[in-house]
Write an enzyme that holds these catalytic residues in place. Structure first.
Site, PDB file in Angstrom:
ATOM      1  N   LYS A  14      38.399  35.107  30.310  1.00  0.00           N
ATOM      2  CA  LYS A  14      37.627  34.212  29.431  1.00  0.00           C
ATOM      3  C   LYS A  14      36.813  35.024  28.420  1.00  0.00           C
ATOM      4  O   LYS A  14      36.850  34.751  27.224  1.00  0.00           O
ATOM      5  CB  LYS A  14      36.686  33.315  30.254  1.00  0.00           C
ATOM      6  CG  LYS A  14      37.409  32.444  31.280  1.00  0.00           C
ATOM      7  CD  LYS A  14      36.454  31.565  32.051  1.00  0.00           C
ATOM      8  CE  LYS A  14      35.496  32.309  32.968  1.00  0.00           C
ATOM      9  NZ  LYS A  14      36.128  32.906  34.163  1.00  0.00           N
ATOM     10  N   ARG A  89      31.131  24.878  34.852  1.00  0.00           N
ATOM     11  CA  ARG A  89      31.757  25.370  36.084  1.00  0.00           C
ATOM     12  C   ARG A  89      31.656  24.345  37.198  1.00  0.00           C
ATOM     13  O   ARG A  89      32.153  24.597  38.293  1.00  0.00           O
ATOM     14  CB  ARG A  89      31.084  26.670  36.531  1.00  0.00           C
ATOM     15  CG  ARG A  89      31.804  27.943  36.057  1.00  0.00           C
ATOM     16  CD  ARG A  89      30.938  29.130  36.402  1.00  0.00           C
ATOM     17  NE  ARG A  89      31.655  30.358  36.596  1.00  0.00           N
ATOM     18  CZ  ARG A  89      31.779  31.323  35.685  1.00  0.00           C
ATOM     19  NH1 ARG A  89      31.290  31.165  34.488  1.00  0.00           N
ATOM     20  NH2 ARG A  89      32.416  32.444  35.981  1.00  0.00           N
ATOM     21  N   ARG A 128      37.408  46.446  36.914  1.00  0.00           N
ATOM     22  CA  ARG A 128      36.228  46.312  36.053  1.00  0.00           C
ATOM     23  C   ARG A 128      34.983  46.822  36.790  1.00  0.00           C
ATOM     24  O   ARG A 128      34.140  47.489  36.207  1.00  0.00           O
ATOM     25  CB  ARG A 128      36.026  44.849  35.629  1.00  0.00           C
ATOM     26  CG  ARG A 128      34.838  44.696  34.687  1.00  0.00           C
ATOM     27  CD  ARG A 128      34.701  43.302  34.132  1.00  0.00           C
ATOM     28  NE  ARG A 128      34.365  42.342  35.176  1.00  0.00           N
ATOM     29  CZ  ARG A 128      34.253  41.032  34.971  1.00  0.00           C
ATOM     30  NH1 ARG A 128      34.488  40.541  33.773  1.00  0.00           N
ATOM     31  NH2 ARG A 128      33.941  40.218  35.946  1.00  0.00           N
ATOM     32  N   ARG A 134      29.554  46.550  37.550  1.00  0.00           N
ATOM     33  CA  ARG A 134      28.984  45.198  37.682  1.00  0.00           C
ATOM     34  C   ARG A 134      28.820  44.837  39.145  1.00  0.00           C
ATOM     35  O   ARG A 134      29.776  44.923  39.922  1.00  0.00           O
ATOM     36  CB  ARG A 134      29.898  44.186  36.968  1.00  0.00           C
ATOM     37  CG  ARG A 134      29.136  43.297  36.021  1.00  0.00           C
ATOM     38  CD  ARG A 134      30.068  42.438  35.235  1.00  0.00           C
ATOM     39  NE  ARG A 134      30.312  41.150  35.889  1.00  0.00           N
ATOM     40  CZ  ARG A 134      30.853  40.123  35.288  1.00  0.00           C
ATOM     41  NH1 ARG A 134      31.199  40.197  34.022  1.00  0.00           N
ATOM     42  NH2 ARG A 134      31.054  38.997  35.937  1.00  0.00           N
ATOM     43  N   ARG A 145      33.467  34.581  45.217  1.00  0.00           N
ATOM     44  CA  ARG A 145      33.558  33.933  43.894  1.00  0.00           C
ATOM     45  C   ARG A 145      34.844  33.112  43.794  1.00  0.00           C
ATOM     46  O   ARG A 145      34.861  32.034  43.198  1.00  0.00           O
ATOM     47  CB  ARG A 145      33.517  34.992  42.788  1.00  0.00           C
ATOM     48  CG  ARG A 145      32.137  35.602  42.633  1.00  0.00           C
ATOM     49  CD  ARG A 145      32.174  36.895  41.867  1.00  0.00           C
ATOM     50  NE  ARG A 145      32.547  36.745  40.472  1.00  0.00           N
ATOM     51  CZ  ARG A 145      32.931  37.752  39.695  1.00  0.00           C
ATOM     52  NH1 ARG A 145      32.999  38.975  40.166  1.00  0.00           N
ATOM     53  NH2 ARG A 145      33.240  37.534  38.445  1.00  0.00           N
TER      54      ARG A 145
END
Ligand code: B4P
Length: 191
Positions: A14, A89, A128, A134, A145
């Site tokens: 996204k 969401r 990532r 992160r 998640r």
């Protein structure tokens, strides 16, 4: 006015595709994830609350997100169009978005739903995590998640299918291939 919702599980691209879409179509980018990460960095009251949820792989409560979004819309009334990246969401967030846009006499043009297999998503997010550090890109948090996505966010696809806004886009090609597909779909939209 072109108003796009970019929808998909964590890691479907996204944020990546939003960057390309805003360059081509000149839309105002609203990424709830990016806004929350900035608030966390600033250690603002919203950031401190959000951090607890994000680091556990949970969604940030709807009331906080909806107020935050209303504020961003109020500060950007001159936008040519918006791209909502990672919002809504949940069903309450989707209803709130319709209301907020309706008050401004605008509407969502389309919801672009990116689809990628969960195994590939987990690999993307782990990569990532190694590169960016992160905090929510760790295996146990990613798994949570994904679960939260299946339970709370995926039902939105039906919500938007029923109102005729849903456009499915395969998200498993290269960044450029996915973008080409997105451009074909956007250029077909009545705006
Ligand atoms: P977000 O910041 O929205 O992030 P995301 O879902 O993890 O990632 P995205 O889909 O944008 O993936 P990206 O392009 O970066 O959310 C983070 C957290 O904030 C949420 O978990 C939640 O807690 C909170 N939050 C945000 N919005 C909320 C809301 N509305 N309500 C409640 N809570 C909210 O891509 C991922 C990786 O894949 C990148 O490394 C990228 O380089 C790579 N990639 C992208 N496209 C690729 C491709 N085609 N091929 C290979 N790799 C690709």
């Amino acid at each position: 006015m072109l108003n796009i919702v970019l929808f998909g599980a964590p890691g479907t691209g996204k944020g990546t595709q939003s960057e390309l879409i805003i360059k081509k179509y000149g839309l105002h980018h609203i990424s709830t994830g990016d806004i929350l990460r900035k608030e966390i960095e600033r250690k603002s009251p919203l950031g401190l609350q959000a951090e607890k949820h994000i680091s556990a792989g949970q969604l940030v409560p709807d009331e906080l997100i909806i107020d935050m979004l209303a504020d961003v819309l109020n500060k950007n009334t001159d936008a040519k169009g918006y791209i909502f990246d990672g919002f809504p969401r949940t069903i309450p967030q989707a209803k709130a978005l319709d209301k907020l846009l309706g008050e401004r006499e605008i509407a969502i043009t389309a919801v672009l739903s990116l689809k990628v297999e969960e195994k590939a998503l987990i690999q993307r997010l782990l990569k990532r995590g190694q590169e960016s550090g992160r905090a929510d890109d760790k295996l146990e948090v990613i798994e949570n998640r994904m679960k939260v996505y299946r339970e709370q966010t995926d039902p939105l696809r039906d919500f938007y299918k029923k109102n005729g806004k849903l456009v499915n886009i395969p998200g498993d090609g290269t960044v450029e291939e996915v973008f080409e597909e997105i451009v074909v779909e956007i250029d077909r939209l009545p705006f």
